[in-house]
Scaffold this active site. Sequence first.
Site, PDB file in Angstrom:
ATOM      1  CB  THR A   8       3.849  -8.201   4.023  1.00  0.00           C
ATOM      2  OG1 THR A   8       3.576  -7.005   3.277  1.00  0.00           O
ATOM      3  CG2 THR A   8       2.639  -8.476   4.896  1.00  0.00           C
ATOM      4  CD  GLU A  37      10.647  -6.140  -2.047  1.00  0.00           C
ATOM      5  OE1 GLU A  37      10.643  -6.022  -3.284  1.00  0.00           O
ATOM      6  OE2 GLU A  37       9.614  -6.107  -1.357  1.00  0.00           O
ATOM      7  CG  ASP A  66       7.490  -9.037  -5.204  1.00  0.00           C
ATOM      8  OD1 ASP A  66       7.666  -8.170  -4.330  1.00  0.00           O
ATOM      9  OD2 ASP A  66       7.874  -8.884  -6.383  1.00  0.00           O
ATOM     10  CG  HIS A 168      -3.306  -9.192  -8.115  1.00  0.00           C
ATOM     11  ND1 HIS A 168      -4.375  -8.432  -7.711  1.00  0.00           N
ATOM     12  CD2 HIS A 168      -2.217  -8.603  -7.572  1.00  0.00           C
ATOM     13  CE1 HIS A 168      -3.943  -7.421  -6.974  1.00  0.00           C
ATOM     14  NE2 HIS A 168      -2.639  -7.505  -6.872  1.00  0.00           N
TER      15      HIS A 168
END
Length: 184
Positions: A8, A37, A66, A168
């Site tokens: 990342t 991507e 993602d 999340h």
Amino acid sequence: MRKIIFVTGNPHKVREASDILSHVGITVEQNNCGYPELQEDELEPIARFGARWAADKLNREVMVDDSGLFIEALRGFPGPYSAYVFDTLGNARILKLMEGETNRRAIFRCVIGYCRPGGEPYLFSGEVTGEIADEMRGSGGFGYDPIFEVGGATFGEMEEEEKNRLSHRYAALSEFARWLKEKY
Ligand code: IMP
């Protein structure tokens, strides 16, 4: 300690993942090599493709992340386009789009992709439901954190530790850690 390469360009994601995974004996090392991507309507294919691509390129086991913000009143926008929308519109314009809107419900989703060289990718998802705040609040975190509210506080207003218990990313990484522990 097991070490996993996290592919990342986002140091905030690395910091959060390091904190969350350190509790289960996993260290994370950032690699900035990037990956193509895909333009998709869902996060899963983007994470799946990225994980496989990076594992094969680096010849190491890797993880990718993602994520996206799905705003109910905007029919899930910006969703998988969250990075582009953040870079082009930013939080202030999102708030403008939400002006006068009473349904402020939004979901943050994270998909972690994990792959070993030559192997099949595995996906782990997590989400948290919250609300779009009326204004930006807090200077912590990154991205949409100042406008995403859970239990009255935005992620931007929370201590890192608090966000990392609710987010999340925490939900997805917990699934991932559970699976790793069972499998290896
Ligand atoms: P991507 O997963 O790097 O494509 O990120 C999508 C967009 O959502 C980027 O603009 C990120 O800054 C933002 N984003 C991803 N995760 C978070 C988060 O935990 N808080 C706030 N913004 C996030």
